[in-house]
Design a protein around this motif. Sequence first.
Motif, PDB file in Angstrom:
ATOM      1  N   UNK A 176       0.812  -1.227   0.000  1.00 19.31           N
ATOM      2  CA  UNK A 176       0.000   0.000   0.000  1.00 19.31           C
ATOM      3  C   UNK A 176       0.841   1.271   0.000  1.00 19.31           C
ATOM      4  N   UNK A 177       2.145   1.155   0.212  1.00 18.24           N
ATOM      5  CA  UNK A 177       2.974   2.361   0.072  1.00 18.24           C
ATOM      6  C   UNK A 177       2.925   2.794  -1.400  1.00 18.24           C
ATOM      7  N   UNK A 178       2.834   1.840  -2.288  1.00 18.55           N
ATOM      8  CA  UNK A 178       2.712   2.156  -3.709  1.00 18.55           C
ATOM      9  C   UNK A 178       1.250   2.333  -4.126  1.00 18.55           C
ATOM     10  N   UNK A 179       0.355   1.497  -3.587  1.00 16.79           N
ATOM     11  CA  UNK A 179      -1.015   1.464  -4.109  1.00 16.79           C
ATOM     12  C   UNK A 179      -2.070   1.996  -3.154  1.00 16.79           C
ATOM     13  N   UNK A 180      -1.656   2.546  -2.003  1.00 18.42           N
ATOM     14  CA  UNK A 180      -2.626   3.082  -1.047  1.00 18.42           C
ATOM     15  C   UNK A 180      -2.338   4.534  -0.699  1.00 18.42           C
ATOM     16  N   UNK A 181      -1.117   4.797  -0.245  1.00 25.87           N
ATOM     17  CA  UNK A 181      -0.732   6.156   0.172  1.00 25.87           C
ATOM     18  C   UNK A 181      -1.018   7.134  -0.979  1.00 25.87           C
ATOM     19  N   UNK A 182      -1.623   8.262  -0.616  1.00 25.28           N
ATOM     20  CA  UNK A 182      -2.056   9.210  -1.646  1.00 25.28           C
ATOM     21  C   UNK A 182      -0.859   9.767  -2.425  1.00 25.28           C
ATOM     22  N   UNK A 211     -23.474  -0.286 -10.687  1.00 25.75           N
ATOM     23  CA  UNK A 211     -22.325   0.448 -11.240  1.00 25.75           C
ATOM     24  C   UNK A 211     -22.340   1.894 -10.728  1.00 25.75           C
ATOM     25  N   UNK A 212     -21.197   2.393 -10.343  1.00 24.24           N
ATOM     26  CA  UNK A 212     -21.138   3.743  -9.745  1.00 24.24           C
ATOM     27  C   UNK A 212     -21.037   3.675  -8.237  1.00 24.24           C
ATOM     28  N   UNK A 213     -21.264   2.461  -7.667  1.00 23.18           N
ATOM     29  CA  UNK A 213     -21.038   2.273  -6.231  1.00 23.18           C
ATOM     30  C   UNK A 213     -19.784   1.416  -6.098  1.00 23.18           C
ATOM     31  N   UNK A 214     -18.756   1.992  -5.532  1.00 18.65           N
ATOM     32  CA  UNK A 214     -17.472   1.290  -5.424  1.00 18.65           C
ATOM     33  C   UNK A 214     -16.933   1.441  -4.011  1.00 18.65           C
ATOM     34  N   UNK A 215     -15.979   0.583  -3.696  1.00 16.58           N
ATOM     35  CA  UNK A 215     -15.301   0.812  -2.429  1.00 16.58           C
ATOM     36  C   UNK A 215     -14.194   1.844  -2.660  1.00 16.58           C
ATOM     37  N   UNK A 216     -13.883   2.585  -1.612  1.00 10.81           N
ATOM     38  CA  UNK A 216     -12.766   3.529  -1.706  1.00 10.81           C
ATOM     39  C   UNK A 216     -11.485   2.765  -2.023  1.00 10.81           C
ATOM     40  N   UNK A 217     -11.400   1.514  -1.548  1.00 11.83           N
ATOM     41  CA  UNK A 217     -10.216   0.688  -1.827  1.00 11.83           C
ATOM     42  C   UNK A 217      -9.995   0.553  -3.341  1.00 11.83           C
ATOM     43  N   UNK A 218     -11.094   0.302  -4.075  1.00  8.99           N
ATOM     44  CA  UNK A 218     -10.969   0.166  -5.529  1.00  8.99           C
ATOM     45  C   UNK A 218     -10.580   1.502  -6.164  1.00  8.99           C
ATOM     46  N   UNK A 219     -11.217   2.584  -5.683  1.00  5.21           N
ATOM     47  CA  UNK A 219     -10.936   3.903  -6.243  1.00  5.21           C
ATOM     48  C   UNK A 219      -9.481   4.305  -5.996  1.00  5.21           C
ATOM     49  N   UNK A 220      -9.021   4.055  -4.773  1.00  5.71           N
ATOM     50  CA  UNK A 220      -7.631   4.371  -4.412  1.00  5.71           C
ATOM     51  C   UNK A 220      -6.673   3.568  -5.296  1.00  5.71           C
ATOM     52  N   UNK A 221      -6.986   2.268  -5.467  1.00  5.89           N
ATOM     53  CA  UNK A 221      -6.125   1.405  -6.290  1.00  5.89           C
ATOM     54  C   UNK A 221      -6.110   1.901  -7.735  1.00  5.89           C
ATOM     55  N   UNK A 222      -7.260   2.422  -8.181  1.00  2.00           N
ATOM     56  CA  UNK A 222      -7.365   2.951  -9.553  1.00  2.00           C
ATOM     57  C   UNK A 222      -6.449   4.163  -9.732  1.00  2.00           C
ATOM     58  N   UNK A 223      -6.561   5.165  -8.821  1.00  2.00           N
ATOM     59  CA  UNK A 223      -5.743   6.368  -9.052  1.00  2.00           C
ATOM     60  C   UNK A 223      -4.274   6.121  -8.755  1.00  2.00           C
ATOM     61  N   UNK A 224      -3.991   5.051  -7.983  1.00  2.00           N
ATOM     62  CA  UNK A 224      -2.590   4.744  -7.693  1.00  2.00           C
ATOM     63  C   UNK A 224      -1.979   3.747  -8.677  1.00  2.00           C
ATOM     64  N   UNK A 225      -2.711   3.398  -9.740  1.00  2.00           N
ATOM     65  CA  UNK A 225      -2.131   2.579 -10.801  1.00  2.00           C
ATOM     66  C   UNK A 225      -1.930   1.113 -10.448  1.00  2.00           C
ATOM     67  N   UNK A 226      -2.770   0.556  -9.560  1.00  2.00           N
ATOM     68  CA  UNK A 226      -2.706  -0.890  -9.289  1.00  2.00           C
ATOM     69  C   UNK A 226      -3.148  -1.616 -10.564  1.00  2.00           C
TER      70      UNK A 226
END
Length: 471
Positions: free
Chosen positions: A60-66, A132-147
Amino acid sequence: MTPARPLRVAVVGAGPAGMYAAGHLLEGPGGTYLDGRLQQLVRRPVEVDVLDRLPTPWGLVRHGVAPDHPEKKLVQRIFEETANRPGFRFFGDIEVGTHVSHQDLLDWYDAVIYAHGASGDRPLGIPGEDLPGSLSAREFVAWYNGHPDYAGLPIDLSHERAVVVGNGNVALDVARILTQPVESLVSTDIADHAVSALAASKVREVVVLGRRANFHGAFSNPELAELGRIEGVQIVVENDDLPSDHDIVLDRATRRKLSTLDAYSTQPRRESERRIVLRFLSSPVEILGKDAVTGLVVGRNNLDLDGDGRAGVASGQERTVLDTGLVLRAIGYFGNPLAGIPFDSERGVIPHRDGRVLDQGTLVPGLYVTGWAKRGPQGIIGSNKKCARDTVRSLLADADSGTLSTQGTLNPDVVERRLRERQPHLVDQNAWLRLDDHERRLGRASGRPRSKLVDRRAMLMASRATIRRSN
Ligand SMILES: Cc1cc2nc3c(=O)[nH]c(=O)nc-3n(C[C@H](O)[C@H](O)[C@H](O)COP(=O)(O)OP(=O)(O)OC[C@H]3O[C@@H](n4cnc5c(N)ncnc54)[C@H](O)[C@@H]3O)c2cc1C
């Protein structure tokens, strides 16, 4: 006399917990710096193989931390230092449960430490949650962090309002990323696809819903105060009207947060491009929509100050509907079971005693756990250092007392051969360094710390390419 062979340990997961565990096991000549002083944990040579399901280490240092918190990612220098120690090997793109089984690891190594984090979600349990349109923040975070598993996630930013359910730091991270000017993100290591989507975003308001009262917010004050510094964003506080005669004793950290909230409440309304609404005592009741999210029904909660100061259940009377196309559930990560490993499905963790894995109350020899897989999804990066130390202490004590079954342990070359048979695309330490170098060079060209590759094939190609240093 032949010297005793090194103790051979597999660590599953190259996130903070796994890397701290490896660091403790491979401590430097002076020992490990713990609780403010150097301590000697290890009395014999140790070799550690760290396995991760991703081609990249650091979890999560790569895929969680903002991405706009680069200072939090500096900890990876400590992990890099561990990775350079004799006896350390990294094997990426190899998933325990898919490419190798739990039993394989137990057979091949003297001991196995599970440090695979918590990669599931706590559900809200309300109608419409799967639209669709309801997601977990975990998925959204992983998306913007390039997982790589989430890079292709369809994120609809075409509505003016997004709603974030939850009151922790992850909720605030998400609200900040959705509202801050994209220009302030382009120099970070945020994924390129996220920059493009955020640049075209129509989101003008992010409502952050807190089930409980303002003094119950799980976020910390620096993160709360940071919201007020986002350019062009007004912070609005709603439902913070506490009865004046309440006699709850508040600790200093909570008083700081209340003072920050107070400053937001009393600041004059100004023209702003975007706003973040912190709405307390509010629970999601139902997500509306037929084929996708169109709205969210929110219930106002009662503040039950007679009991333990917690908010009561959503009142049936005071319901409002928020028009929105995006609901992000930031109510907590949750552990995933791995085949063959004991799992507490209530708490989402591996049951343990002092880091030794328990199966229905009985110790499983040679099996250990650390990090979020052990404690649940709580604590900052640094919390995993002590957690890993405690687990490593138990492991070393067992090694010293002869409790570990060391018969049949394979030598390192044979293990590597077996791993490569199971996963021909294995990303070893040198391959990761090539990929790392490639991303850093790409990033440098545009003034960023790195430009993340998000496609597994591209990652593997870069990991095989010859390093061409630019300086
Ligand atoms: C959104 C977010 C932001 C955060 N921001 C901060 C912050 O700013 N500062 C801070 O101090 N803390 C922050 N934290 C907390 C910090 O990230 C955690 O404390 C820490 O990452 C937990 O470490 P871990 O090693 O237990 O789990 P993880 O970091 O999740 O690492 C687990 C690793 O295991 C691997 N894995 C999973 N399953 C398998 C398998 N079957 N086989 C092989 N490998 C596997 C994963 O790929 C991953 O690399 C944040 C957390 C989140 C969720």
